[in-house]
Design a protein around this motif. Structure first.
Motif, mmCIF file in Angstrom:
data_model
loop_
_atom_site.group_PDB
_atom_site.id
_atom_site.type_symbol
_atom_site.label_atom_id
_atom_site.label_comp_id
_atom_site.label_asym_id
_atom_site.label_seq_id
_atom_site.Cartn_x
_atom_site.Cartn_y
_atom_site.Cartn_z
ATOM 1 N N MET A 291 -7.916 -9.476 7.282
ATOM 2 C CA MET A 291 -7.413 -9.552 5.907
ATOM 3 C C MET A 291 -7.479 -8.192 5.222
ATOM 4 N N LEU A 292 -8.540 -7.420 5.533
ATOM 5 C CA LEU A 292 -8.729 -6.127 4.876
ATOM 6 C C LEU A 292 -7.744 -5.065 5.358
ATOM 7 N N ASN A 293 -7.335 -5.146 6.614
ATOM 8 C CA ASN A 293 -6.468 -4.103 7.186
ATOM 9 C C ASN A 293 -5.209 -3.835 6.364
ATOM 10 N N PRO A 294 -4.378 -4.856 6.059
ATOM 11 C CA PRO A 294 -3.181 -4.564 5.247
ATOM 12 C C PRO A 294 -3.526 -4.121 3.834
ATOM 13 N N ILE A 295 -4.640 -4.625 3.291
ATOM 14 C CA ILE A 295 -5.058 -4.222 1.939
ATOM 15 C C ILE A 295 -5.422 -2.747 1.925
ATOM 16 N N ILE A 296 -6.176 -2.308 2.931
ATOM 17 C CA ILE A 296 -6.575 -0.897 3.021
ATOM 18 C C ILE A 296 -5.358 0.000 3.150
ATOM 19 N N TYR A 297 -4.424 -0.377 4.015
ATOM 20 C CA TYR A 297 -3.223 0.438 4.195
ATOM 21 C C TYR A 297 -2.329 0.429 2.956
ATOM 22 N N SER A 298 -2.378 -0.658 2.183
ATOM 23 C CA SER A 298 -1.565 -0.739 0.963
ATOM 24 C C SER A 298 -2.157 0.111 -0.153
ATOM 25 N N LEU A 299 -3.494 0.121 -0.262
ATOM 26 C CA LEU A 299 -4.156 0.815 -1.360
ATOM 27 C C LEU A 299 -4.341 2.300 -1.099
ATOM 28 N N ARG A 300 -4.535 2.677 0.180
ATOM 29 C CA ARG A 300 -4.898 4.059 0.488
ATOM 30 C C ARG A 300 -3.768 4.877 1.108
ATOM 31 N N ASN A 301 -2.635 4.267 1.345
ATOM 32 C CA ASN A 301 -1.548 4.976 2.019
ATOM 33 C C ASN A 301 -0.387 5.187 1.050
ATOM 34 N N LYS A 302 -0.040 6.445 0.793
ATOM 35 C CA LYS A 302 1.014 6.774 -0.174
ATOM 36 C C LYS A 302 2.372 6.268 0.278
ATOM 37 N N ASP A 303 2.659 6.361 1.574
ATOM 38 C CA ASP A 303 3.968 5.923 2.084
ATOM 39 C C ASP A 303 4.164 4.424 1.879
ATOM 40 N N ILE A 304 3.118 3.643 2.156
ATOM 41 C CA ILE A 304 3.193 2.188 1.977
ATOM 42 C C ILE A 304 3.347 1.861 0.492
ATOM 43 N N LYS A 305 2.607 2.575 -0.365
ATOM 44 C CA LYS A 305 2.714 2.359 -1.815
ATOM 45 C C LYS A 305 4.139 2.613 -2.300
ATOM 46 N N GLN A 306 4.714 3.716 -1.836
ATOM 47 C CA GLN A 306 6.082 4.063 -2.242
ATOM 48 C C GLN A 306 7.086 3.029 -1.736
ATOM 49 N N ALA A 307 6.861 2.525 -0.524
ATOM 50 C CA ALA A 307 7.755 1.505 0.040
ATOM 51 C C ALA A 307 7.673 0.211 -0.779
ATOM 52 N N ILE A 308 6.457 -0.151 -1.207
ATOM 53 C CA ILE A 308 6.274 -1.352 -2.036
ATOM 54 C C ILE A 308 6.984 -1.182 -3.376
ATOM 55 N N LYS A 309 6.797 -0.002 -4.010
ATOM 56 C CA LYS A 309 7.447 0.270 -5.298
ATOM 57 C C LYS A 309 8.966 0.243 -5.155
ATOM 58 N N TYR A 310 9.457 0.799 -4.057
ATOM 59 C CA TYR A 310 10.906 0.826 -3.816
ATOM 60 C C TYR A 310 11.465 -0.589 -3.685
ATOM 61 N N CYS A 311 10.755 -1.435 -2.911
ATOM 62 C CA CYS A 311 11.209 -2.815 -2.715
ATOM 63 C C CYS A 311 11.163 -3.605 -4.038
ATOM 64 N N ILE A 312 10.101 -3.372 -4.835
ATOM 65 C CA ILE A 312 9.980 -4.051 -6.129
ATOM 66 C C ILE A 312 11.110 -3.618 -7.066
ATOM 67 N N SER A 313 11.423 -2.311 -7.064
ATOM 68 C CA SER A 313 12.493 -1.796 -7.926
ATOM 69 C C SER A 313 13.847 -2.393 -7.557
ATOM 70 N N ILE A 314 14.084 -2.591 -6.244
ATOM 71 C CA ILE A 314 15.332 -3.194 -5.786
ATOM 72 C C ILE A 314 15.433 -4.642 -6.266
ATOM 73 N N VAL A 315 14.303 -5.377 -6.130
ATOM 74 C CA VAL A 315 14.285 -6.782 -6.566
ATOM 75 C C VAL A 315 14.548 -6.888 -8.064
ATOM 76 N N ILE A 316 13.923 -6.000 -8.859
ATOM 77 C CA ILE A 316 14.102 -6.024 -10.322
ATOM 78 C C ILE A 316 15.536 -5.658 -10.704
ATOM 79 N N SER A 317 16.114 -4.652 -10.024
ATOM 80 C CA SER A 317 17.483 -4.219 -10.340
ATOM 81 C C SER A 317 18.517 -5.305 -10.016
ATOM 82 N N GLN A 318 18.238 -6.110 -8.973
ATOM 83 C CA GLN A 318 19.151 -7.178 -8.591
ATOM 84 C C GLN A 318 19.166 -8.297 -9.622
ATOM 85 N N ARG A 319 18.040 -8.457 -10.352
ATOM 86 C CA ARG A 319 17.963 -9.475 -11.381
ATOM 87 C C ARG A 319 18.707 -9.026 -12.655
#
Length: 319
Positions: A291-319
């Protein structure tokens, strides 16, 4: 000769009809709390690791060897937790569960295979970081597509084939009863503890496999990070040092948690420890760590953070 053959067949048939009673957590005080926590952990683990896989597949910026290896690590975590948690929840609901010999060996096999694959993928990821930081000019030449696929295929094949040897060895043990396992899954030590046959061969086989799949990978990881640290020290700029080391931070955190729990349960002396303490450690590396592995990579990895923000921005723009 016929008598010997008949006796062997009789023993094999008897073994296949053996059943184990898994007690789980018999002295638990708050059944609802533990059940809810395990169910929540399982949901977070599966959804978190599936999210990591989806992010890597759907974002071209993450189409690098490191993140491809991360998807394999996530897949290994999903296999591990799915092999353990649903059955544990069933044990909690029934306050103990009878498991057939074949089901027990199947669970033991997939547990060992997923743990072994995690060791190997963490090693491959450490080697990838070593190449990227210590030999950046040769990185793309070495980490080409064919080589990456070979590393992944070899890691999975080694895990499933070598653990099959240990599973076959354990399956040849004799169990004279009562076959009560004071644990929440079919782990090695509880099975050896209730066996009435000589377990020296099994222990030797497991020791060799642990050395191949756990100790050697750990040595490679430590060597890789030794060279990485030495390379980072040579960098003059403090900011550059921080940027380089940040690329290894998530992986190093996962390695520390994973190997810390494995060493605690399988390498350090366990005599005198209560079964409750052993179960808690086992829960940590079978339920909490995936359970901790994806959380650690999400919180401590800049590339994963940027990918999450990008996906969220796409979802918001589609609405």
């Amino acid at each position: 000769m016929d008598d010997i053959l008949q006796e062997k067949i009789h023993k094999e048939n008897k073994t296949m009809h053996i059943e184990f009673l898994l007690l789980g957590f018999p002295n638990i005080h708050s059944f609802q709390s533990v059940f809810f926590c395990l169910l929540l952990f399982y949901f977070v683990t599966v959804s978190g690791n599936l999210t990591i896989i989806w992010l890597v597949v759907s974002n071209t910026s993450l189409h690098t060897p490191m993140y491809f290896f991360l998807t394999q690590l996530s897949l290994s975590d999903i296999i591990l937790t799915t092999n353990i948690v649903p059955n544990t929840l069933s044990i909690l609901l029934q306050q103990g569960k009878i498991m057939s010999f074949s089901d027990c060996m199947t669970q033991f096999y997939f547990f060992g295979s997923s743990e072994s694959s995690e060791c190997l993928f963490l090693t491959v990821m450490a080697y990838d970081r070593y190449l990227a930081i210590c030999t950046p000019l040769h990185y793309t030449a070495i980490m080409h597509h064919a080589f990456i696929l070979k590393l992944v295929i070899v890691s999975w094949c080694l895990s499933f084939s070598l653990i099959l040897i240990s599973t076959i060895t354990v399956s040849r043990l004799q169990f004279c009863g009562p076959n009560v396992i004071d644990h929440f899954f079919c782990d090695l030590d509880p099975l050896i503890a209730i066996s009435c046959s000589d377990t020296s061969i099994v222990k030797m086989a497991i020791f060799i496999l642990c050395f191949l799949l756990m100790i050697i990978p750990l040595i490679i990881i430590l060597m890789s990070y030794t060279y990485i640290v030495l390379s980072i020290i040579k960098i003059a700029s403090t900011n550059e040092r921080g940027k380089v080391f940040s690329t290894c931070g998530s992986h190093l955190s996962v390695v520390s948690i994973f190997y810390g729990t494995l060493i605690g349960i399988y390498i350090l002396p366990t005599k005198g420890l209560s079964t409750t303490f052993s179960k808690v450690i086992s829960l940590f590396y079978t339920v909490v760590t995936p359970m901790l592995n994806p959380i650690i990579y999400s919180l401590r990895n800049k590339d994963i953070k940027q990918a999450i923000k990008y996906c969220i921005s796409i979802v918001i723009s589609q609405r």
